[in-house]
Design an enzyme around this catalytic site. Structure first.
Site, PDB file in Angstrom:
ATOM      1  N   ASN A 120      16.178  42.862  24.570  1.00 37.18           N
ATOM      2  CA  ASN A 120      17.061  41.711  24.802  1.00 37.18           C
ATOM      3  C   ASN A 120      16.310  40.469  25.237  1.00 37.18           C
ATOM      4  O   ASN A 120      16.922  39.524  25.746  1.00 37.18           O
ATOM      5  CB  ASN A 120      18.108  42.088  25.859  1.00 37.18           C
ATOM      6  CG  ASN A 120      18.944  43.274  25.429  1.00 37.18           C
ATOM      7  OD1 ASN A 120      19.478  43.289  24.320  1.00 37.18           O
ATOM      8  ND2 ASN A 120      19.032  44.282  26.276  1.00 37.18           N
ATOM      9  N   SER A 150      20.087  49.062  27.557  1.00 38.30           N
ATOM     10  CA  SER A 150      20.990  50.098  27.046  1.00 38.30           C
ATOM     11  C   SER A 150      20.260  51.276  26.418  1.00 38.30           C
ATOM     12  O   SER A 150      20.795  52.386  26.408  1.00 38.30           O
ATOM     13  CB  SER A 150      21.924  49.493  25.991  1.00 38.30           C
ATOM     14  OG  SER A 150      21.159  48.973  24.923  1.00 38.30           O
ATOM     15  N   HIS A 169      20.653  51.642  19.046  1.00 37.55           N
ATOM     16  CA  HIS A 169      21.225  52.553  20.044  1.00 37.55           C
ATOM     17  C   HIS A 169      21.290  53.994  19.533  1.00 37.55           C
ATOM     18  O   HIS A 169      21.879  54.244  18.488  1.00 37.55           O
ATOM     19  CB  HIS A 169      22.615  52.061  20.447  1.00 37.55           C
ATOM     20  CG  HIS A 169      22.583  50.676  21.029  1.00 37.55           C
ATOM     21  ND1 HIS A 169      22.928  49.559  20.311  1.00 37.55           N
ATOM     22  CD2 HIS A 169      22.193  50.245  22.238  1.00 37.55           C
ATOM     23  CE1 HIS A 169      22.768  48.475  21.081  1.00 37.55           C
ATOM     24  NE2 HIS A 169      22.319  48.872  22.250  1.00 37.55           N
ATOM     25  N   ASP A 216      24.139  51.411  14.944  1.00 37.80           N
ATOM     26  CA  ASP A 216      23.279  50.289  14.546  1.00 37.80           C
ATOM     27  C   ASP A 216      21.831  50.785  14.572  1.00 37.80           C
ATOM     28  O   ASP A 216      21.605  51.988  14.699  1.00 37.80           O
ATOM     29  CB  ASP A 216      23.480  49.080  15.488  1.00 37.80           C
ATOM     30  CG  ASP A 216      23.217  49.442  16.953  1.00 37.80           C
ATOM     31  OD1 ASP A 216      22.508  50.431  17.213  1.00 37.80           O
ATOM     32  OD2 ASP A 216      23.730  48.731  17.835  1.00 37.80           O
ATOM     33  N   GLY A 264      22.252  45.483  27.778  1.00 40.28           N
ATOM     34  CA  GLY A 264      22.228  44.041  27.558  1.00 40.28           C
ATOM     35  C   GLY A 264      21.226  43.279  28.396  1.00 40.28           C
ATOM     36  O   GLY A 264      21.152  42.047  28.287  1.00 40.28           O
TER      37      GLY A 264
END
Ligand code: NAG
Length: 263
Positions: free
Chosen positions: A100, A33, A223, A220, A68
């Site tokens: 991830n 992402s 991102h 967050d 993800g």
């Protein structure tokens, strides 16, 4: 009135131009992402840095990054295989994972964790929610296999280290994750070009300062906003210009003007 030979020359010229266009190198992006068109998290107000790369290059960018994903899940879902089948000799593929790839801890397999070790041949056995055993491989295994397959097709993989999270240690971005070191190791072992994207983003963030950088993270610490993603793209281009990849030759005037220097 144009002569037949003029017309023939014109038609041939147009055909040559079309063929050259079809043959021109392009850049594919493989990542998560933080690179993808849909930025991730809840998606609101975020963008991946891959969206902002094209403005700095003379050749087109296809952004195949997807939220993800890890080195393992990008492999297992056939996403590397799609890129490997799409590339022509001379195409570039930027590969950037790590966000991830961490362990699922004591919970069931999350479909994306790697072994947690860096040996190419290392394996581990994890269990899904139904208790089925699944053999998984190392980050280095998944990325090395993608790099080798791309090289076998004449494409030019560029291994890039993952971006930092917005976590500070005093006036500097915190230390790199182990996946940054793994990415460097894979590049070395496969003779692929390497961009230490983590280090170049950290350099840019340290220069901008925590207060400014905080505004790039609307949801967050992972991102980025579009503005943040643009800074992250600029940092990639700086790392590219300071490195050994043939993609350097395709950086345009705007790319050559990105801030900061070589590390
Ligand atoms: C380098 O890559 C090859 C596969 O191409 C693998 O067999 C070998 O173990 C790797 N070496 C290291 C140090 O990762």
């Amino acid at each position: 009135m144009p002569s037949l030979s003029h017309l023939t020359t014109f038609v041939l010229g147009a055909l040559v131009a079309l063929t050259q266009q079809a043959d021109a190198a392009q850049v594919f992006l493989a990542g998560d992402s933080t690179m993808a068109v849909t930025g991730g998290g809840s998606g609101t107000g975020t963008a991946g840095w891959g969206v902002y790369l094209g403005q700095f290059l003379n050749i087109p960018v296809t952004n195949d990054a997807i939220g993800g994903r890890s080195a393992r899940s990008f492999t297992d879902e056939g996403r590397f295989a799609s890129i490997i089948s799409a590339v022509s000799p001379g195409d570039f593929v930027v590969i950037e994972f790590g966000h991830n790839d961490g362990s699922a801890g004591s919970g069931p397999d999350n479909g994306r964790q790697d072994t947690g070790t860096d040996g190419y041949s290392d394996t581990a056995v994890v269990h899904d929610a139904s208790g089925n055993a699944i053999t998984i491989h190392s980050f280095n295994y998944y990325i090395t296999n993608a790099v080798r397959s791309l090289q076998a097709k004449g494409a030019i993989p560029i291994v890039s280290s993952q971006t930092p999270d917005n976590i500070w240690s005093g006036s500097s971005i915190g230390a790199p994750s182990r996946f940054v070191g793994y990415a460097a190791d894979v590049a070395k072992n496969t003779s692929a070009a390497y961009v230490d994207h983590f280090a170049y983003v950290a350099q840019a963030y340290d220069a901008l300062g925590e207060t400014t950088v905080n505004t790039y993270y609307p949801i967050d610490h992972t991102h980025t906003s579009p503005t943040g993603a643009n800074v992250v793209a600029e940092a990639f281009v700086r790392g590219l210009l300071c490195g050994n990849s043939a993609l350097k030759a395709q950086v345009n005037a705007a790319g050559k003007a990105v801030p900061n220097g070589c590390i």
